[in-house]
Design a protein around this motif. Structure first.
Motif, mmCIF file in Angstrom:
data_model
loop_
_atom_site.group_PDB
_atom_site.id
_atom_site.type_symbol
_atom_site.label_atom_id
_atom_site.label_comp_id
_atom_site.label_asym_id
_atom_site.label_seq_id
_atom_site.Cartn_x
_atom_site.Cartn_y
_atom_site.Cartn_z
ATOM 1 N N THR A 312 -1.929 -9.607 -0.443
ATOM 2 C CA THR A 312 -2.826 -8.494 -0.115
ATOM 3 C C THR A 312 -2.195 -7.651 0.982
ATOM 4 O OG1 THR A 312 -4.789 -9.798 -0.664
ATOM 5 C CG2 THR A 312 -5.117 -7.844 0.698
ATOM 6 N N GLY A 313 -2.007 -6.370 0.711
ATOM 7 C CA GLY A 313 -1.500 -5.448 1.712
ATOM 8 C C GLY A 313 -2.635 -4.780 2.456
ATOM 9 N N ILE A 314 -2.456 -4.567 3.762
ATOM 10 C CA ILE A 314 -3.426 -3.813 4.567
ATOM 11 C C ILE A 314 -2.740 -2.547 5.049
ATOM 12 C CG2 ILE A 314 -4.929 -3.820 6.589
ATOM 13 C CD1 ILE A 314 -4.997 -6.841 6.474
ATOM 14 N N ILE A 315 -3.302 -1.395 4.705
ATOM 15 C CA ILE A 315 -2.727 -0.123 5.106
ATOM 16 C C ILE A 315 -3.782 0.687 5.850
ATOM 17 C CG2 ILE A 315 -1.144 -0.156 3.143
ATOM 18 C CD1 ILE A 315 -2.865 1.954 1.784
ATOM 19 N N GLY A 316 -3.350 1.788 6.456
ATOM 20 C CA GLY A 316 -4.264 2.644 7.206
ATOM 21 C C GLY A 316 -3.520 3.331 8.335
ATOM 22 N N ALA A 317 -4.136 4.318 8.928
ATOM 23 C CA ALA A 317 -3.497 5.122 9.971
ATOM 24 C C ALA A 317 -3.173 4.276 11.202
ATOM 25 C CB ALA A 317 -4.406 6.289 10.363
ATOM 26 N N ASN A 318 -2.167 4.720 11.962
ATOM 27 C CA ASN A 318 -1.857 4.071 13.235
ATOM 28 C C ASN A 318 -3.093 4.055 14.120
ATOM 29 O OD1 ASN A 318 1.283 5.631 13.001
ATOM 30 N ND2 ASN A 318 1.033 3.421 13.079
ATOM 31 N N VAL A 445 -2.522 -17.927 0.822
ATOM 32 C CA VAL A 445 -3.057 -16.588 1.077
ATOM 33 C C VAL A 445 -1.983 -15.819 1.827
ATOM 34 C CG1 VAL A 445 -4.840 -15.245 2.258
ATOM 35 C CG2 VAL A 445 -5.417 -17.441 1.184
ATOM 36 N N VAL A 446 -1.524 -14.710 1.284
ATOM 37 C CA VAL A 446 -0.473 -13.913 1.913
ATOM 38 C C VAL A 446 -1.029 -12.532 2.225
ATOM 39 C CG1 VAL A 446 1.870 -13.005 1.715
ATOM 40 C CG2 VAL A 446 1.282 -15.189 0.613
ATOM 41 N N ILE A 447 -0.943 -12.144 3.502
ATOM 42 C CA ILE A 447 -1.477 -10.864 3.973
ATOM 43 C C ILE A 447 -0.345 -10.095 4.648
ATOM 44 C CG2 ILE A 447 -3.180 -9.743 5.457
ATOM 45 C CD1 ILE A 447 -4.820 -12.360 5.323
ATOM 46 N N VAL A 448 -0.180 -8.832 4.277
ATOM 47 C CA VAL A 448 0.901 -8.007 4.822
ATOM 48 C C VAL A 448 0.319 -6.710 5.365
ATOM 49 C CG1 VAL A 448 3.083 -6.847 4.361
ATOM 50 C CG2 VAL A 448 2.517 -8.944 3.123
ATOM 51 N N VAL A 449 0.485 -6.486 6.669
ATOM 52 C CA VAL A 449 0.157 -5.190 7.269
ATOM 53 C C VAL A 449 1.411 -4.332 7.193
ATOM 54 C CG1 VAL A 449 -0.470 -3.983 9.384
ATOM 55 C CG2 VAL A 449 -1.554 -6.164 8.832
ATOM 56 N N SER A 450 1.317 -3.157 6.573
ATOM 57 C CA SER A 450 2.536 -2.366 6.401
ATOM 58 C C SER A 450 2.217 -0.900 6.135
ATOM 59 C CB SER A 450 3.358 -2.932 5.234
ATOM 60 O OG SER A 450 4.572 -2.229 5.082
ATOM 61 N N HIS A 451 3.130 -0.037 6.619
ATOM 62 C CA HIS A 451 3.150 1.373 6.224
ATOM 63 C C HIS A 451 4.219 1.615 5.166
ATOM 64 C CE1 HIS A 451 0.410 2.610 9.352
ATOM 65 N NE2 HIS A 451 1.163 2.096 10.285
ATOM 66 N N ASP A 452 4.909 0.565 4.761
ATOM 67 C CA ASP A 452 6.092 0.676 3.916
ATOM 68 C C ASP A 452 5.700 0.565 2.441
ATOM 69 O OD1 ASP A 452 8.565 0.536 2.705
ATOM 70 O OD2 ASP A 452 9.419 -0.831 4.193
ATOM 71 N N ALA A 460 2.945 -6.453 -3.483
ATOM 72 C CA ALA A 460 1.489 -6.524 -3.325
ATOM 73 C C ALA A 460 0.756 -6.571 -4.665
ATOM 74 C CB ALA A 460 1.002 -5.338 -2.511
ATOM 75 N N ASP A 461 -0.286 -7.432 -4.724
ATOM 76 C CA ASP A 461 -1.198 -7.477 -5.868
ATOM 77 C C ASP A 461 -2.397 -6.562 -5.642
ATOM 78 O OD1 ASP A 461 0.023 -9.718 -7.417
ATOM 79 O OD2 ASP A 461 -0.404 -10.818 -5.585
ATOM 80 N N ARG A 462 -2.774 -6.416 -4.387
ATOM 81 C CA ARG A 462 -3.954 -5.629 -4.052
ATOM 82 C C ARG A 462 -3.767 -5.030 -2.681
ATOM 83 N NH1 ARG A 462 -7.885 -8.769 -1.183
ATOM 84 N NH2 ARG A 462 -9.612 -7.722 -2.205
ATOM 85 N N ILE A 463 -4.498 -3.947 -2.425
ATOM 86 C CA ILE A 463 -4.379 -3.208 -1.159
ATOM 87 C C ILE A 463 -5.772 -3.029 -0.554
ATOM 88 C CG2 ILE A 463 -3.741 -1.008 -0.091
ATOM 89 C CD1 ILE A 463 -1.319 -2.533 -1.028
ATOM 90 N N ILE A 464 -5.888 -3.329 0.736
ATOM 91 C CA ILE A 464 -7.080 -2.976 1.506
ATOM 92 C C ILE A 464 -6.685 -1.813 2.414
ATOM 93 C CG2 ILE A 464 -8.677 -3.697 3.311
ATOM 94 C CD1 ILE A 464 -8.552 -6.510 2.133
ATOM 95 N N ARG A 465 -7.358 -0.689 2.228
ATOM 96 C CA ARG A 465 -7.065 0.509 3.017
ATOM 97 C C ARG A 465 -8.169 0.697 4.049
ATOM 98 N NH1 ARG A 465 -5.206 5.061 -0.578
ATOM 99 N NH2 ARG A 465 -7.280 4.768 -1.501
ATOM 100 N N LEU A 466 -7.841 0.488 5.334
ATOM 101 C CA LEU A 466 -8.822 0.701 6.400
ATOM 102 C C LEU A 466 -8.959 2.193 6.675
ATOM 103 C CD1 LEU A 466 -8.067 -2.118 9.012
ATOM 104 C CD2 LEU A 466 -9.806 -2.080 7.231
ATOM 105 N N LEU A 467 -10.175 2.661 6.736
ATOM 106 C CA LEU A 467 -10.446 4.093 6.929
ATOM 107 C C LEU A 467 -11.058 4.346 8.298
ATOM 108 C CD1 LEU A 467 -12.104 4.767 3.454
ATOM 109 C CD2 LEU A 467 -9.707 5.101 4.085
#
Length: 467
Positions: A312-318, A445-452, A460-467
C-alpha cells in the motif's frame, strides 16, 4: 563564475578511492547535470566545489579544483559561502538556527548584508517557493519535504554565483518539484552557474545545458541536455537513469490488476462520526487516530486499513501528515488515547512493525555493512561488494538500501518505508520494488510513503492519497 575540476582523484580516510581522474568544466551561467548510480561519486563532486573537501571531509585529493580562478583548497571554508550555495541531500544537516525566518537570514547576516536587504531576499524566496505559510514555523516541526524547500529557499537568499543542488527533489511532492524547477530556471536566467546532482531528472527537461554520467568514480558519458532528453528507453536503462519524462501512476498494478486509489482527508470534517471499530480481518487497521502538535490537529483519521499480502502506497502533499501517520503506527508519535491500531483484530504489539525512516542515519549502528544485514539480503540489494565498509562511509542511496535490507531481515509483520528511493538510481529502484513484492507475497503488511510515482508503479497494489 567559472568552475573547473582538473584531473581530480580523491581517496577517503578509509582508503576507498571515490573519484578517479575526474575532469569537468561546467559552463559559466549554465546548468550542468551530474547523474549516475548510487555511490558513483556525485555527492563527492559537489563537495569538491563547495570546499567541504578538503576543509571538512579529509582524505587525499590530487588535481585542481578552481572557482573564479582560485584553488578551492586555499579559500577558507568560511569564505566559500560568498562563492557557492548548496542544497544538501539531507537538508536537516545544513541548518544552524531553529526557525525558518532565522535560517533564511543566517548566511546574509554572517556576511554583513544590511537588514532591509535580508528581509527583501527572505520575502522573495518564501514567495518564489510558496512557503509564506512556513515563515514563522519551527524547523523541528516540518516534514522532510518542507525542510527541502526551506534549504532551496536558503540557497536562493544567499545569492552566490555558483549554486549546487544534491538530490534537491528527493522528498518533494509534484507541486514542490515544479517549484524547484521554477527556482532553477530563475537562477539560470540570472546567469548563475548551476550544478545539479540528481537521480530524478525529468523535471530538468529544457534546462540542462551539459549532462555527465558517472560510474565508479569516473565520468563515463558526456552529452548535451538535448541529447540526454532525446535518449531512448533502452539506452537510458543501460546507463541506469531514471525516467526522462514525468512519471504517472498507472491504471493497473505491476501484476495487471486495477490499481485501487483511495482518497482520505487527513483531518476529517468537524462533527463527523467516530469509528465504531474495524471488522475482523487479516492486516493492519487504524481507527479514530487523532494527532495534535502545538495545538494544531495534524491528523484526524476515522478508519484506514492496510491488508496483508499487498503493498500500500501513501501519497499526498508535503506536510499533509504522511510521516506522522507511519510514526504513529510504530508508536514513535503520540496519539490521543482513543486511537486503535490493530493487526489481525488484536492490538499491534511491540516488534510487530518496523519503520525505515527518511533520515536513515538514525538506524545504522554496526561497525560494518556486513554486521547490519544478512549476506543474502546485501547481495540482492547490490551491497555485497561494500560488506567491509563502515555504514556511515556509504553514499546516501547506499545507506538507504542498507537500512531497507535490515528491515527486510526483521520478522516484523508490518514493514513501513518512508521515502525509500530518495537517493536511488533506476536499477536499485527496481531491486527494492522486487523485495517489497516478495515481502507482500509472504503475507506481510507493506506500507510505502512516497512521492516517487516511478517507484510506486513498480510495486504498489493500492494507493491511499491523504488530502
Amino acid at each position: 563564475m567559472d568552475v573547473s575540476i582538473r584531473d581530480v582523484s580523491y581517496t577517503a580516510p578509509t582508503g576507498q578511492q571515490v573519484l578517479d581522474r575526474v575532469s569537468l568544466k561546467p559552463p559559466a551561467g549554465r546548468l550542468t547535470l551530474v547523474c549516475g548510480a548510487s555511490g558513483s561519486g556525485k555527492t563527492t563532486l559537489v563537495r569538491l566545489v563547495n570546499g567541504l573537501i578538503p576543509h571538512f571531509h579529509h582524505g587525499e585529493r590530487t588535481g585542481e579544483v578552481l572557482i573564479g580562478g582560485r584553488e578551492v583548497a586555499r579559500i577558507p571554508l568560511g569564505e566559500m559561502g560568498r562563492f557557492t550555495a548548496t542544497v544538501f541531500q539531507n537538508p536537516a544537516t545544513q541548518f544552524f538556527t531553529t526557525t525558518v525566518a532565522d535560517e533564511l537570514a543566517f548566511a546574509a547576516q554572517n556576511y554583513g548584508v544590511p537588514p532591509e536587504e535580508i528581509i527583501r531576499r527572505r520575502l522573495g524566496a518564501l514567495k518564489e517557493l510558496g512557503l509564506e505559510d512556513l515563515a514563522d514555523r519551527d524547523l523541528r516541526g516540518l516534514s522532510g519535504g518542507q525542510l527541502q524547500k526551506v534549504a532551496c529557499a536558503q540557497a536562493l537568499t544567499q545569492q552566490a554565483p555558483v549554486i549546487l543542488l544534491d538530490e534537491p527533489t528527493s522528498n518533494l511532492d509534484p507541486e514542490g518539484i515544479e517549484g524547484i524547477r521554477s527556482v532553477i530556471a530563475r537562477l539560470k536566467a540570472l546567469k548563475r552557474t548551476i550544478i545539479v546532482a540528481e537521480h530524478r531528472v525529468h523535471f530538468l527537461g529544457g534546462l540542462v545545458d551539459q549532462a555527465v554520467v558517472m560510474d565508479d568514480g569516473r565520468i563515463v558519458r558526456r552529452m548535451s541536455g538535448a541529447e540526454l532528453f532525446s535518449m531512448g528507453d533502452a539506452e537510458r536503462r543501460r546507463l541506469g537513469l531514471r525516467s526522462l519524462t514525468r512519471p504517472e501512476l498507472p491504471r493497473r498494478t505491476c501484476c495487471g490488476s486495477p490499481l485501487e486509489v483511495v482518497d482520505v482527508p487527513a483531518v476529517r470534517a468537524a462533527g463527523a462520526s467516530r469509528a465504531r471499530g474495524p471488522k475482523e480481518r487479516r492486516g493492519l487497521v487504524i481507527s479514530d487516530m487523532v494527532v495534535e502538535r502545538g495545538g494544531r490537529r495534524i491528523l484526524d483519521l476515522e478508519h484506514l486499513d492496510f491488508p496483508e499480502g499487498r503493498v500500500t502506497g501513501i501519497i499526498g502533499a508535503n506536510g499533509i501528515g504522511k510521516t506522522t501517520l507511519v510514526r504513529a503506527i510504530c508508536r514513535l508519535q503520540r496519539c490521543q488515547r482513543r486511537a486503535r491500531i490493530e493487526l489481525d483484530g488484536r492490538p499491534l504489539g511491540r516488534g510487530q512493525a518496523f519503520l525505515v525512516m527518511q533520515d536513515v542515519h538514525r538506524q545504522l549502528f554496526a561497525e560494518s555493512v556486513a554486521d547490519e544485514a544478512s549476506a543474502h539480503r546485501l547481495q540482492r540489494l547490490g551491497l555485497a561488494a561494500l560488506a567491509d565498509r563502515h555504514p556511515l562511509s556509504l553514499s546516501g542511496g547506499q545507506k538507504q538500501r542498507l537500512v531497507i535490507a535490515t528491515a527486510i531481515d526483521q520478522d516484523a509483520r508490518v514493514i513501513i518505508l518512508d521515502e525509500p528511493t530518495s537517493g536511488v538510481d533506476h536499477r536499485h529502484l527496481l531491486s527494492i520494488a522486487t523485495e517489497l513484492r516478495a515481502l507482500a507475497a509472504q503475507g506481510r503488511v507493506v506500507i510505502v510513503v512516497s512521492h516517487d510515482d516511478e517507484f510506486l508503479a513498480e510495486c504498489a497494489d493500492r494507493i491511499i492519497r491523504l488530502l
